[in-house]
Design a protein around this motif. Structure first.
Motif, PDB file in Angstrom:
ATOM      1  N   GLY A   1     -33.838 -48.981  22.485  1.00  0.00           N
ATOM      2  CA  GLY A   1     -34.393 -47.634  22.407  1.00  0.00           C
ATOM      3  C   GLY A   1     -34.444 -47.153  20.971  1.00  0.00           C
ATOM      4  N   LYS A   2     -34.906 -45.949  20.785  1.00  0.00           N
ATOM      5  CA  LYS A   2     -34.970 -45.370  19.442  1.00  0.00           C
ATOM      6  C   LYS A   2     -33.566 -45.085  18.919  1.00  0.00           C
ATOM      7  CE  LYS A   2     -39.405 -42.992  19.352  1.00  0.00           C
ATOM      8  NZ  LYS A   2     -39.933 -41.858  20.117  1.00  0.00           N
ATOM      9  N   THR A   3     -33.459 -45.059  17.611  1.00  0.00           N
ATOM     10  CA  THR A   3     -32.158 -44.773  17.006  1.00  0.00           C
ATOM     11  C   THR A   3     -31.985 -43.273  16.828  1.00  0.00           C
ATOM     12  OG1 THR A   3     -32.346 -46.836  15.788  1.00  0.00           O
ATOM     13  CG2 THR A   3     -30.675 -45.290  15.031  1.00  0.00           C
ATOM     14  N   SER A   4     -30.809 -42.778  17.205  1.00  0.00           N
ATOM     15  CA  SER A   4     -30.517 -41.371  16.903  1.00  0.00           C
ATOM     16  C   SER A   4     -29.276 -41.299  16.017  1.00  0.00           C
ATOM     17  CB  SER A   4     -30.324 -40.578  18.192  1.00  0.00           C
ATOM     18  OG  SER A   4     -29.739 -41.351  19.190  1.00  0.00           O
ATOM     19  N   HIS A   5     -29.149 -40.183  15.325  1.00  0.00           N
ATOM     20  CA  HIS A   5     -28.076 -40.067  14.326  1.00  0.00           C
ATOM     21  C   HIS A   5     -27.274 -38.793  14.517  1.00  0.00           C
ATOM     22  CE1 HIS A   5     -30.299 -43.084  11.937  1.00  0.00           C
ATOM     23  NE2 HIS A   5     -31.361 -42.441  12.383  1.00  0.00           N
ATOM     24  N   ILE A   6     -25.961 -38.891  14.328  1.00  0.00           N
ATOM     25  CA  ILE A   6     -25.114 -37.708  14.175  1.00  0.00           C
ATOM     26  C   ILE A   6     -24.162 -38.027  13.043  1.00  0.00           C
ATOM     27  CG2 ILE A   6     -23.232 -36.326  15.112  1.00  0.00           C
ATOM     28  CD1 ILE A   6     -24.423 -36.364  17.784  1.00  0.00           C
TER      29      ILE A   6
ATOM     30  N   ILE B   1     -21.454 -47.361  12.271  1.00  0.00           N
ATOM     31  CA  ILE B   1     -20.650 -46.348  11.591  1.00  0.00           C
ATOM     32  C   ILE B   1     -20.817 -46.601  10.101  1.00  0.00           C
ATOM     33  CG2 ILE B   1     -18.361 -45.304  11.320  1.00  0.00           C
ATOM     34  CD1 ILE B   1     -17.517 -46.553  13.968  1.00  0.00           C
ATOM     35  N   GLU B   2     -21.303 -45.623   9.389  1.00  0.00           N
ATOM     36  CA  GLU B   2     -21.458 -45.794   7.940  1.00  0.00           C
ATOM     37  C   GLU B   2     -20.105 -45.710   7.255  1.00  0.00           C
ATOM     38  OE1 GLU B   2     -25.105 -44.332   5.750  1.00  0.00           O
ATOM     39  OE2 GLU B   2     -25.078 -42.979   7.477  1.00  0.00           O
ATOM     40  N   ALA B   3     -20.043 -46.271   6.050  1.00  0.00           N
ATOM     41  CA  ALA B   3     -18.784 -46.294   5.307  1.00  0.00           C
ATOM     42  C   ALA B   3     -18.151 -44.909   5.275  1.00  0.00           C
ATOM     43  CB  ALA B   3     -19.028 -46.794   3.882  1.00  0.00           C
ATOM     44  N   GLY B   4     -16.880 -44.855   5.631  1.00  0.00           N
ATOM     45  CA  GLY B   4     -16.161 -43.587   5.625  1.00  0.00           C
ATOM     46  C   GLY B   4     -16.338 -42.784   6.906  1.00  0.00           C
ATOM     47  N   GLY B   5     -17.115 -43.305   7.837  1.00  0.00           N
ATOM     48  CA  GLY B   5     -17.360 -42.587   9.090  1.00  0.00           C
ATOM     49  C   GLY B   5     -16.305 -42.883  10.133  1.00  0.00           C
ATOM     50  N   SER B   6     -16.257 -42.032  11.156  1.00  0.00           N
ATOM     51  CA  SER B   6     -15.292 -42.277  12.225  1.00  0.00           C
ATOM     52  C   SER B   6     -15.792 -41.671  13.522  1.00  0.00           C
ATOM     53  CB  SER B   6     -13.936 -41.688  11.864  1.00  0.00           C
ATOM     54  OG  SER B   6     -14.015 -40.278  11.870  1.00  0.00           O
TER      55      SER B   6
ATOM     56  N   LYS C   1     -34.454 -62.096  15.623  1.00  0.00           N
ATOM     57  CA  LYS C   1     -34.766 -60.672  15.629  1.00  0.00           C
ATOM     58  C   LYS C   1     -33.719 -59.902  14.839  1.00  0.00           C
ATOM     59  CE  LYS C   1     -37.137 -60.031  20.024  1.00  0.00           C
ATOM     60  NZ  LYS C   1     -37.021 -59.227  21.250  1.00  0.00           N
ATOM     61  N   THR C   2     -34.162 -58.832  14.238  1.00  0.00           N
ATOM     62  CA  THR C   2     -33.236 -58.017  13.449  1.00  0.00           C
ATOM     63  C   THR C   2     -33.345 -56.564  13.872  1.00  0.00           C
ATOM     64  OG1 THR C   2     -34.930 -57.729  11.768  1.00  0.00           O
ATOM     65  CG2 THR C   2     -33.338 -59.495  11.399  1.00  0.00           C
ATOM     66  N   ILE C   3     -32.382 -55.784  13.476  1.00  0.00           N
ATOM     67  CA  ILE C   3     -32.444 -54.350  13.717  1.00  0.00           C
ATOM     68  C   ILE C   3     -31.975 -53.645  12.444  1.00  0.00           C
ATOM     69  CG2 ILE C   3     -30.128 -54.220  14.757  1.00  0.00           C
ATOM     70  CD1 ILE C   3     -31.481 -52.104  16.721  1.00  0.00           C
ATOM     71  N   VAL C   4     -32.618 -52.520  12.150  1.00  0.00           N
ATOM     72  CA  VAL C   4     -32.301 -51.816  10.910  1.00  0.00           C
ATOM     73  C   VAL C   4     -31.641 -50.474  11.219  1.00  0.00           C
ATOM     74  CG1 VAL C   4     -33.247 -50.798   8.792  1.00  0.00           C
ATOM     75  CG2 VAL C   4     -34.265 -52.893   9.749  1.00  0.00           C
ATOM     76  N   PHE C   5     -30.512 -50.214  10.588  1.00  0.00           N
ATOM     77  CA  PHE C   5     -29.867 -48.899  10.655  1.00  0.00           C
ATOM     78  C   PHE C   5     -29.687 -48.409   9.229  1.00  0.00           C
ATOM     79  CE2 PHE C   5     -28.293 -50.560  14.752  1.00  0.00           C
ATOM     80  CZ  PHE C   5     -28.481 -49.460  15.573  1.00  0.00           C
ATOM     81  N   ASN C   6     -30.245 -47.277   8.918  1.00  0.00           N
ATOM     82  CA  ASN C   6     -30.066 -46.696   7.583  1.00  0.00           C
ATOM     83  C   ASN C   6     -30.303 -47.713   6.462  1.00  0.00           C
ATOM     84  OD1 ASN C   6     -29.200 -44.107   8.649  1.00  0.00           O
ATOM     85  ND2 ASN C   6     -27.303 -45.168   9.220  1.00  0.00           N
ATOM     86  N   ASP C   7     -31.428 -48.383   6.528  1.00  0.00           N
ATOM     87  CA  ASP C   7     -31.833 -49.348   5.495  1.00  0.00           C
ATOM     88  C   ASP C   7     -30.998 -50.617   5.455  1.00  0.00           C
ATOM     89  OD1 ASP C   7     -33.844 -47.607   4.682  1.00  0.00           O
ATOM     90  OD2 ASP C   7     -32.516 -46.595   3.244  1.00  0.00           O
ATOM     91  N   LYS C   8     -30.059 -50.755   6.367  1.00  0.00           N
ATOM     92  CA  LYS C   8     -29.301 -52.008   6.401  1.00  0.00           C
ATOM     93  C   LYS C   8     -29.837 -52.845   7.571  1.00  0.00           C
ATOM     94  CE  LYS C   8     -24.462 -53.627   6.184  1.00  0.00           C
ATOM     95  NZ  LYS C   8     -24.789 -54.926   5.676  1.00  0.00           N
ATOM     96  N   THR C   9     -30.190 -54.113   7.262  1.00  0.00           N
ATOM     97  CA  THR C   9     -30.763 -54.988   8.277  1.00  0.00           C
ATOM     98  C   THR C   9     -29.696 -55.898   8.862  1.00  0.00           C
ATOM     99  OG1 THR C   9     -32.845 -54.967   7.086  1.00  0.00           O
ATOM    100  CG2 THR C   9     -32.565 -56.693   8.731  1.00  0.00           C
ATOM    101  N   TYR C  10     -29.626 -55.934  10.189  1.00  0.00           N
ATOM    102  CA  TYR C  10     -28.659 -56.804  10.864  1.00  0.00           C
ATOM    103  C   TYR C  10     -29.414 -57.807  11.730  1.00  0.00           C
ATOM    104  CZ  TYR C  10     -25.419 -52.896   9.929  1.00  0.00           C
ATOM    105  OH  TYR C  10     -24.669 -51.897   9.353  1.00  0.00           O
ATOM    106  N   LYS C  11     -28.907 -59.021  11.786  1.00  0.00           N
ATOM    107  CA  LYS C  11     -29.465 -60.023  12.680  1.00  0.00           C
ATOM    108  C   LYS C  11     -28.922 -59.754  14.080  1.00  0.00           C
ATOM    109  CE  LYS C  11     -29.602 -65.066  13.132  1.00  0.00           C
ATOM    110  NZ  LYS C  11     -28.582 -65.387  14.144  1.00  0.00           N
TER     111      LYS C  11
END
Ligand SMILES: [Zn+2]
Lengths: 228, 205
Positions: free
Chosen positions: A120-125, A147-152, A99-109
């Protein structure tokens, strides 16, 4: 190189099956990436199993076994054994689709330990994205956090505990750099400000809202309940 | 007073790796179930494990019916999943323990009002050992070393360690069973744990 591992006590409780599903999964995920902990878990499991099924040892602790209970139990056991062997059904393992999960077009196993969990559904801030994992463990909340690149995550403390297992990528805080596989358990005495230069995915378990501690970040306190 | 009571409970010689468990025999039965659905072999396994699982489960579940359910579930999984056991990768006791722990875990989750989601087999797979084969020699040595360390603990500490970690008894329960003040249990556990940790190298650094 993994530098952060579960404590001996946590591994013991894990082997005994005493931890909630959220923390058990966290240790299983870490162990899949950490040969040292894997080995320690295997050894302890051997030991615990051996001790559990060692008659004399059990006897020493059970002092109130009455005759009646034993007779009844043995009777039940025979019936039970008959019933069980009457069925010729053999367990067939489900094809483990990865199974995989996608965050912001990036797919993770997804790690094996999370395969049957409900996401649950993904939410973003900002540069943070979170999918809650529905384990229904009351005050304990479990999530996947990207956490996207440069995020904290703004500087914060934890009122309870906060476990982070790094599934992908890396981040750093005041204490240093963390890499894939690291098992980071923090409690109320820690205060930190994780930054991810190249982005990362974390498995997080927390039992209380994060508390933001500094300046303008105090205004961000609602974000605490977002992450946790 | 303490000395008297202590000698009472230390009469039985504790041995953590018991030579009383006939591992090759258990292995053979489990393989017979796996390869030829051997009911006789299963009955032997049931006679060995059933009552023990029942007693262990009674420590964790409030009533007899639930303890019986653990036995029923565990043993039917042994019957249905025996082919997943790999004797080259571990002892039969370890495999059955895993099956039992998983059944217990899922049942406790259900009782606590969570979903019936059966997560345990994903967390602790029953189909494979966590140790890869090329590590088994090493493991054997380390395992012996751990045993060695536990057996070097003073008798009184050994009992508390085994009771607390292997039997999952609370410190209060141990105090009652061993007839000792709670403070004594706590300090023995602390001492023993410190020694074990030192040997096991907590933190792996
Ligand atoms: Zn580790």
């Amino acid at each position: 190189m993994i530098k952060h591992h579960p404590t001996f006590e946590l591994i013991q409780s894990f082997v005994n099956g005493d931890l909630p599903a959220s923390l058990s999964a966290g240790i299983a995920i870490h162990a899949d990436m950490c040969p040292k902990c894997q080995k320690q878990i295997a050894q302890l499991t051997d030991q615990v199993a051996e001790a559990s099924f060692e008659e004399a040892f059990l006897d020493r602790f059970i002092v109130d076994d009455s005759e009646d209970v034993n007779v009844l139990a043995e009777f039940d056991f025979d019936v039970m054994a008959e019933q069980i062997t009457a069925s010729n059904e053999v367990f067939v393992a489900n094809e483990q689709l990865d199974k995989t999960i996608v965050f912001n077009d990036k797919t993770y196993k997804l790690p094996r330990a999370l395969q049957s969990m409900v996401m649950g559904k993904t939410s973003h801030i900002g540069k943070l994205s979170r999918a809650r994992i529905q384990l229904d463990e009351n005050e304990i909340h479990t999530s996947l956090l990207q956490i996207e690149a440069g995020g904290s995550v703004p500087e914060h403390t934890h009122k309870g505990f906060e476990l982070t297992v790094l599934l992908d990528g890396s981040f750093h805080d005041e204490q240093g750099e963390y890499v894939k596989g690291d098992f980071i358990m923090l409690d109320g005495s820690h205060q930190h400000h994780p930054i991810s230069d190249n982005g990362c995915l974390c498995y997080t378990v927390a039992n209380d809202a994060l508390h933001f501690t500094q300046g303008i970040n105090k205004l961000l306190n609602p974000i605490g309940s977002f992450i946790y | 007073m303490q000395t008297n009571l202590r000698s009472k409970v230390t009469n039985a010689k504790p041995s953590i790796m018991s030579d009383k468990i006939d591992h090759p025999q258990l292995c053979q039965w489990l393989n017979a179930v796996a390869t030829s659905r051997d009911k006789q072999a299963f009955t032997h396994l049931f006679q060995f494990f059933g009552p023990k699982i029942q007693r262990i489960a009674r420590n964790r579940f409030p009533n007899e019916a639930q303890a019986s359910e653990v036995v029923q579930e565990t043993m039917s999984n042994v019957w249905r999943k025996a082919h997943l056991f790999n004797k080259d990768k571990g002892a039969a006791t370890t495999w059955v323990y895993t099956v039992m722990r998983n059944v217990t875990f899922d049942m406790l989750r259900k009782i606590k009002g969570n979903k019936e989601d059966n997560l345990s087999d994903d967390i602790w797979p029953v189909a494979e050992s966590m140790v890869s084969e090329n590590e088994s020699f090493d493991d054997h040595l380390e395992s012996k070393q751990l045993l060695h360390v536990i057996e070097k603990l003073p008798e009184a500490q050994q009992q508390v360690v085994k009771g607390f970690y292997f039997m999952e008894m609370s410190q209060e329960q141990l105090a009652v069973h061993l007839n000792l003040p709670l403070g004594t249990i706590k300090s023995r556990l602390r001492l023993a744990l410190a020694k074990l940790k030192m040997q096991l190298g907590e933190g792996h650094d």
